[in-house]
Scaffold this motif. Structure first.
Motif, PDB file in Angstrom:
ATOM      1  N   MET A   1      63.324 -57.801 -70.160  1.00 22.73           N
ATOM      2  CA  MET A   1      63.395 -57.606 -68.728  1.00 22.73           C
ATOM      3  C   MET A   1      64.830 -57.228 -68.372  1.00 22.73           C
ATOM      4  SD  MET A   1      62.216 -60.146 -65.681  1.00 22.73           S
ATOM      5  CE  MET A   1      60.517 -59.794 -66.049  1.00 22.73           C
ATOM      6  N   VAL A   2      65.009 -56.207 -67.585  1.00 22.69           N
ATOM      7  CA  VAL A   2      66.337 -55.690 -67.285  1.00 22.69           C
ATOM      8  C   VAL A   2      67.048 -56.511 -66.243  1.00 22.69           C
ATOM      9  CG1 VAL A   2      67.582 -53.724 -66.358  1.00 22.69           C
ATOM     10  CG2 VAL A   2      65.751 -53.362 -67.995  1.00 22.69           C
ATOM     11  N   GLY A   3      66.414 -56.845 -65.145  1.00 25.12           N
ATOM     12  CA  GLY A   3      67.090 -57.521 -64.053  1.00 25.12           C
ATOM     13  C   GLY A   3      66.786 -58.992 -63.973  1.00 25.12           C
ATOM     14  N   VAL A   4      67.612 -59.679 -63.238  1.00 25.13           N
ATOM     15  CA  VAL A   4      67.408 -61.095 -62.952  1.00 25.13           C
ATOM     16  C   VAL A   4      67.245 -61.190 -61.446  1.00 25.13           C
ATOM     17  CG1 VAL A   4      68.400 -63.389 -63.027  1.00 25.13           C
ATOM     18  CG2 VAL A   4      68.824 -61.817 -64.885  1.00 25.13           C
TER      19      VAL A   4
ATOM     20  N   ASP B   1      80.451 -60.586 -56.911  1.00 23.60           N
ATOM     21  CA  ASP B   1      80.468 -59.162 -56.615  1.00 23.60           C
ATOM     22  C   ASP B   1      79.064 -58.590 -56.776  1.00 23.60           C
ATOM     23  OD1 ASP B   1      81.657 -56.793 -55.856  1.00 23.60           O
ATOM     24  OD2 ASP B   1      82.812 -56.527 -57.695  1.00 23.60           O
ATOM     25  N   ARG B   2      78.888 -57.358 -56.326  1.00 26.96           N
ATOM     26  CA  ARG B   2      77.610 -56.655 -56.466  1.00 26.96           C
ATOM     27  C   ARG B   2      77.727 -55.584 -57.530  1.00 26.96           C
ATOM     28  NH1 ARG B   2      74.916 -60.405 -55.312  1.00 26.96           N
ATOM     29  NH2 ARG B   2      74.711 -61.086 -53.181  1.00 26.96           N
ATOM     30  N   GLY B   3      76.660 -55.351 -58.220  1.00 28.31           N
ATOM     31  CA  GLY B   3      76.605 -54.382 -59.297  1.00 28.31           C
ATOM     32  C   GLY B   3      75.755 -54.970 -60.402  1.00 28.31           C
ATOM     33  N   PRO B   4      75.664 -54.386 -61.529  1.00 26.71           N
ATOM     34  CA  PRO B   4      76.215 -53.087 -61.891  1.00 26.71           C
ATOM     35  C   PRO B   4      75.388 -51.969 -61.280  1.00 26.71           C
ATOM     36  CG  PRO B   4      75.021 -54.004 -63.734  1.00 26.71           C
ATOM     37  CD  PRO B   4      74.980 -55.032 -62.644  1.00 26.71           C
TER      38      PRO B   4
ATOM     39  N   HIS C   1      76.357 -59.043 -59.805  1.00 28.17           N
ATOM     40  CA  HIS C   1      74.905 -58.974 -59.949  1.00 28.17           C
ATOM     41  C   HIS C   1      74.347 -58.338 -58.694  1.00 28.17           C
ATOM     42  CE1 HIS C   1      70.708 -60.303 -60.085  1.00 28.17           C
ATOM     43  NE2 HIS C   1      70.888 -60.309 -61.395  1.00 28.17           N
ATOM     44  N   ARG C   2      73.240 -57.630 -58.819  1.00 28.64           N
ATOM     45  CA  ARG C   2      72.687 -56.909 -57.670  1.00 28.64           C
ATOM     46  C   ARG C   2      72.164 -57.816 -56.560  1.00 28.64           C
ATOM     47  NH1 ARG C   2      70.680 -54.106 -62.058  1.00 28.64           N
ATOM     48  NH2 ARG C   2      71.627 -52.068 -62.348  1.00 28.64           N
TER      49      ARG C   2
END
Length: 101
Positions: free
Chosen positions: A1-4, A66-69, A40-41
């Motif tokens: 799974m790519v995102g959390v 912070d936000r990203g990647p 993290h997004r």
């Protein structure tokens, strides 16, 4: 799974990279490349994650500030300090697993 997702950060694995800016993060604090922080997004600012490098077993606790990647296929951007502790500065990215702490 790519995102959390913001609701589930336990046992998730994916790709992580590192970055070292000298500006402000999305939550307004000055970026400190040697701090144990990450982007993290969607996880709330202040969320603490245990990040484990799957290639060498090293772990570090980071705080989301912070936000990203913004690169497809990556789930975390770690500070240079965190990447150093995890042992992947030279490669620029690695496979990690994360868990909320």
């Amino acid at each position: 799974m790519v995102g959390v997702s913001a609701s589930s950060a336990a046992g998730q694995c994916g790709r992580a990279s590192w970055y070292a800016l000298h500006s402000r993060t999305a939550n307004g604090e000055r970026m400190n490349p040697s701090a144990m922080t990450a982007a993290h997004r969607s996880l709330p600012f202040g969320t603490r994650l245990k990040v484990t490098n799957q290639n060498n077993g090293r772990s570090v606790i980071v705080r989301i500030n912070d936000r990203g990647p913004f690169i497809k296929g990556r789930m975390l951007d770690l500070s240079k300090g965190a990447a150093g502790q995890l042992g992947f500065i030279g490669s620029g990215h690695t496979s990690v697993c994360v868990a909320r702490v």
